[in-house]
Motif scaffolding. Structure first.
Motif, PDB file in Angstrom:
ATOM      1  N   GLU A 133       1.068  -1.187  -0.314  1.00 66.27           N
ATOM      2  CA  GLU A 133       0.033   0.309  -0.351  1.00 66.27           C
ATOM      3  C   GLU A 133       0.536   0.847  -0.744  1.00 66.27           C
ATOM      4  O   GLU A 133       1.637   1.071   0.538  1.00 66.27           O
ATOM      5  N   ASN A 134       0.485   2.526  -0.951  1.00 67.26           N
ATOM      6  CA  ASN A 134       0.994   4.179  -1.140  1.00 67.26           C
ATOM      7  C   ASN A 134       2.166   3.102  -0.900  1.00 67.26           C
ATOM      8  O   ASN A 134       3.274   4.623  -1.086  1.00 67.26           O
ATOM      9  N   PRO A 138       0.765   7.995  -1.547  1.00 67.41           N
ATOM     10  CA  PRO A 138      -0.700   7.626  -0.629  1.00 67.41           C
ATOM     11  C   PRO A 138      -1.739   7.039  -1.250  1.00 67.41           C
ATOM     12  O   PRO A 138      -1.982   7.841  -2.273  1.00 67.41           O
ATOM     13  N   GLY A 139      -2.430   6.455  -1.007  1.00 67.21           N
ATOM     14  CA  GLY A 139      -3.249   5.722  -1.782  1.00 67.21           C
ATOM     15  C   GLY A 139      -3.022   5.330  -2.818  1.00 67.21           C
ATOM     16  O   GLY A 139      -3.826   5.205  -4.006  1.00 67.21           O
ATOM     17  N   ARG A 140      -1.492   5.085  -3.557  1.00 68.07           N
ATOM     18  CA  ARG A 140      -1.157   4.657  -4.717  1.00 68.07           C
ATOM     19  C   ARG A 140      -1.004   2.971  -4.146  1.00 68.07           C
ATOM     20  O   ARG A 140       0.740   3.175  -4.545  1.00 68.07           O
TER      21      ARG A 140
END
Ligand code: COA
Length: 155
Positions: A133-134, A138-140
């Motif tokens: 994750e991340n 962040p979020g990718r």
């Protein structure tokens, strides 16, 4: 299409492809790219058509518990030259280099949303081993793909 190993005069043309294929935060910096292609523990393959570079791929290897393990830094083909097998051939070239360095495994990170690249790796026998994750931002998230290299087919 001609496939050949990188030489130091290729850096500018190679980085122009990086500029087209990736945007920050995934785009490698120029200095970082210079270090990657100059690494003694790796190989960079170039795809060339009519004397112009249209794609490249970079693999590195390192010792992991006694066995070299290879890592795909990137594979990139200019948009106008995609879907004609250049990505597949570049992948085969870097796998052959990794086998020649006695790597038992080859692995990579790929953006979880990069469907084209994921299809390419899966078509070449890579399996998804997990998610980070991340990884890109962040979020990718990144997916981790890996494949066992068969040393008997070493080039
Ligand atoms: C991922 C990438 C390298 C693939 O390169 P490519 O040259 O298009 O790869 P290929 O041509 O070998 O394969 C792609 C598709 O073309 C098809 N293809 C292969 N040879 C073909 C041919 N002769 N004629 C028509 N189609 C063909 C393949 O079946 C594949 O189809 P699919 O995506 O529907 O499965 C390219 O899309 C790219 O540069 N993306 C941006 C950078 C990137 O994300 N890199 C990955 C980093 S992890």
């Amino acid at each position: 299409m001609l496939y050949r190993l990188y030489n130091s005069q290729d850096l500018e043309e190679l980085y122009a492809i990086e500029d087209v294929c990736f945007e920050p935060p995934e785009r490698f910096g120029r200095k970082y790219m210079g270090r990657l292609v100059g690494s003694p523990n790796g190989a960079t393959w170039i795809a060339e058509q009519d004397g112009r570079m249209v794609g490249f791929a970079i693999v590195e290897w390192a010792q992991d518990a006694g066995e070299p393990i290879a890592y795909i830094e990137t594979i990139e083909v200019l948009p106008a030259h995609r879907s004609h097998g250049a990505g597949s051939q570049l992948l085969t070239c870097i796998e052959d280099s990794a086998r020649s360095a006695n790597a038992g495994w080859i692995w990579l990170h790929v953006d979880a949303g990069n469907e084209g690249a994921i299809r390419l790796y899966e078509a070449h026998g890579y399996g998804c081993e997990g998610t980070e994750e991340n990884y890109y931002a962040p979020g990718r998230a990144a997916l981790i793909y890996a494949k066992r290299l068969d040393s008997e087919t070493a080039a």
